[in-house]
Write an enzyme that holds these catalytic residues in place. Structure first.
Site, PDB file in Angstrom:
ATOM      1  N   CYS A  89      40.828  34.596  43.426  1.00  0.00           N
ATOM      2  CA  CYS A  89      40.685  35.043  42.039  1.00  0.00           C
ATOM      3  C   CYS A  89      40.588  33.889  41.054  1.00  0.00           C
ATOM      4  O   CYS A  89      40.119  34.080  39.930  1.00  0.00           O
ATOM      5  CB  CYS A  89      41.855  35.943  41.650  1.00  0.00           C
ATOM      6  SG  CYS A  89      41.968  37.452  42.633  1.00  0.00           S
ATOM      7  N   ARG A 212      39.299  51.663  28.218  1.00  0.00           N
ATOM      8  CA  ARG A 212      39.506  53.106  28.092  1.00  0.00           C
ATOM      9  C   ARG A 212      40.358  53.368  26.857  1.00  0.00           C
ATOM     10  O   ARG A 212      41.594  53.389  26.923  1.00  0.00           O
ATOM     11  CB  ARG A 212      40.172  53.651  29.348  1.00  0.00           C
ATOM     12  CG  ARG A 212      39.324  53.465  30.614  1.00  0.00           C
ATOM     13  CD  ARG A 212      39.941  54.190  31.798  1.00  0.00           C
ATOM     14  NE  ARG A 212      39.095  54.094  32.970  1.00  0.00           N
ATOM     15  CZ  ARG A 212      39.310  53.268  33.999  1.00  0.00           C
ATOM     16  NH1 ARG A 212      40.365  52.460  33.966  1.00  0.00           N
ATOM     17  NH2 ARG A 212      38.500  53.242  35.035  1.00  0.00           N
ATOM     18  N   SER A 238      44.064  45.917  37.723  1.00  0.00           N
ATOM     19  CA  SER A 238      42.785  45.517  37.149  1.00  0.00           C
ATOM     20  C   SER A 238      41.651  46.325  37.768  1.00  0.00           C
ATOM     21  O   SER A 238      41.774  46.874  38.859  1.00  0.00           O
ATOM     22  CB  SER A 238      42.556  44.025  37.382  1.00  0.00           C
ATOM     23  OG  SER A 238      42.644  43.712  38.770  1.00  0.00           O
ATOM     24  N   HIS A 339      38.391  42.735  36.237  1.00  0.00           N
ATOM     25  CA  HIS A 339      38.645  41.478  36.946  1.00  0.00           C
ATOM     26  C   HIS A 339      37.507  41.208  37.926  1.00  0.00           C
ATOM     27  O   HIS A 339      37.645  41.447  39.124  1.00  0.00           O
ATOM     28  CB  HIS A 339      39.988  41.598  37.663  1.00  0.00           C
ATOM     29  CG  HIS A 339      40.395  40.415  38.477  1.00  0.00           C
ATOM     30  ND1 HIS A 339      39.846  39.152  38.326  1.00  0.00           N
ATOM     31  CD2 HIS A 339      41.331  40.302  39.468  1.00  0.00           C
ATOM     32  CE1 HIS A 339      40.423  38.321  39.182  1.00  0.00           C
ATOM     33  NE2 HIS A 339      41.320  38.998  39.885  1.00  0.00           N
ATOM     34  N   CYS A 369      47.154  34.578  39.253  1.00  0.00           N
ATOM     35  CA  CYS A 369      47.517  34.644  40.663  1.00  0.00           C
ATOM     36  C   CYS A 369      46.236  34.626  41.497  1.00  0.00           C
ATOM     37  O   CYS A 369      45.187  35.104  41.069  1.00  0.00           O
ATOM     38  CB  CYS A 369      48.342  35.892  40.949  1.00  0.00           C
ATOM     39  SG  CYS A 369      47.553  37.448  40.472  1.00  0.00           S
TER      40      CYS A 369
END
EC number: 2.3.1.9
Length: 383
Positions: A89, A212, A238, A339, A369
């Site tokens: 990530c 949203r 995410s 993400h 992370c």
């Protein structure tokens, strides 16, 4: 040591699952912010020394060194090379670090850093992130050495998020309140036009379509937990999505020679790791390490971006380090904005830079992370 400056940063809007960017080829997705970056800065693309690009799951249309491909698909000079980084990530945050290191070493003057991820085109990304069929543990549990050190259990991010919530005493209700705030902040930022300066519209999409605005605590409470006895739901995680972002990093020499106006200075870069079974806890020791190395405290940082992979991750990080939520992800985070794995590091930095300029803050810190129990930390100084 020579300085590394961020000249500009730009991103695509984030397209939701099966949304407006789902049919955009990954190479075209990544090429888009590169074209916008060159246009915005007015830099001669022939002068770029390298392209350092983050991307996970480089298979299919994301294979073959997509860092090279996106540059060529942007119509840029063939003699400029490109490379692809996979630190899970944190891939495009690491890309920024490598770009800054190239400049700070004195071997490069202009580097494009960024990343992209087409999670609709490569659905394995979503499965790996959720720890499903392609969970992080699968490649390792067949290893004798791995089993001897970490056991033979399947590692996945849902388990890790659950473990963090339990250890730090974070309830489902608290996570849902955090998730609601993410959507509310992101919608408020959109309505106020705060994202407009960082987004280059693509495929008719000019805003993030993952937010949203109708989210409510009642709606979040109605969602089913992923694990039968757990507290993690899709609402506090995410989103799978598509996106890309790019930054131009320059040396002081390039700034002077090409009359560039830096927006920020790279103040600190580092990466640390933690237990891979816990997987998502590394931002805590990584931030502690970064602040110590930089001779700073939490109070010195004006704004933080900590990726909302799951609500429990930044919530535990804030609780452990004493960081107020008022300074963290002020325009919402990945729960609302999505993400796109390989692009998120560059997206966070793009948003952090704009947020510092909007609020008049001086220092910003970004962390996230990463698979394998890792975390990058970047501290920038707004100029």
């Amino acid at each position: 040591m020579p300085e590394a400056y961020i000249i500009d940063a730009v991103r695509t809007p984030i397209g939701r699952k099966k949304g407006s960017l789902a049919e955009v080829h990954p190479a075209d997705l990544g090429a888009h912010p590169i074209k916008a970056l060159v246009e915005r800065t007015g830099i001669d693309a022939n002068l770029v020394d390298d392209v350092v690009w983050g991307c996970c799951d480089t298979i299919g249309p994301q294979a073959g060194d997509i860092g090279r491909t996106v540059w060529l698909c942007a119509g840029m000079p063939q003699h400029v090379p490109g490379t692809t980084i996979d630190r899970q990530c944190g891939s495009s945050q690491q890309a920024l670090h490598f770009a800054a290191q190239g400049v700070m070493s004195g071997t490069q003057d202009l580097v494009v850093a960024g990343g992209s991820q087409a999670m609709n085109a490569i659905p394995i990304s979503a499965a790996m992130f959720a720890g499903e069929q392609y969970g992080f543990g699968d490649p390792f549990t067949g290893s004798v050495a791995w089993r001897e050190r970490y056991g033979d259990g399947l590692l996945n991010q849902i388990n890790s998020a659950e473990m963090i919530a339990a250890k730090w005493g974070i309830s489902r209700e608290e996570m849902e309140a955090f998730a609601l705030a993410s959507h509310q902040r992101a919608q408020a930022a959109t309505d106020a036009g705060w994202f407009a300066g960082e987004i280059a519209p693509l495929n008719g999409l000019a805003h993030d379509e993952t937010i949203r605005a109708s989210t409510t605590l009642e709606g979040l409470a109605s969602l089913r937990t992923v694990q039968e006895s757990g507290v993690i739901t899709a609402g506090v995680a995410s989103q799978n999505c598509d996106g890309a972002a790019a930054l131009l990093v320059a040396s002081e020499r390039a700034v002077k020679e090409h009359n560039l106006k830096p927006r920020a200075r790279v103040h600190h870069i580092s990466v640390r790791a933690d237990d891979p079974v816990w997987m998502l806890t590394a931002p805590i020791p990584a931030t502690q390490h970064a602040l110590k190395k930089a001779g700073m405290t939490v109070a010195d940082i004006d704004l933080f971006e900590c990726n909302e992979a799951f609500a429990s991750v930044p919530m535990a990080w804030m609780k452990e380090l004493g960081i107020p939520h008022e300074k963290v992800n002020v325009n919402g985070g990945a729960i609302a904005l999505g993400h796109p794995l390989g692009a998120t590091g560059a997206r966070l930095m793009t948003t952090l830079l704009n947020s510092l300029e909007r609020t008049g803050g001086r220092y910003g810190l970004q962390t996230m992370c990463e698979g394998g129990g890792q975390a990058n930390v970047t501290i920038i100084e707004r100029l």
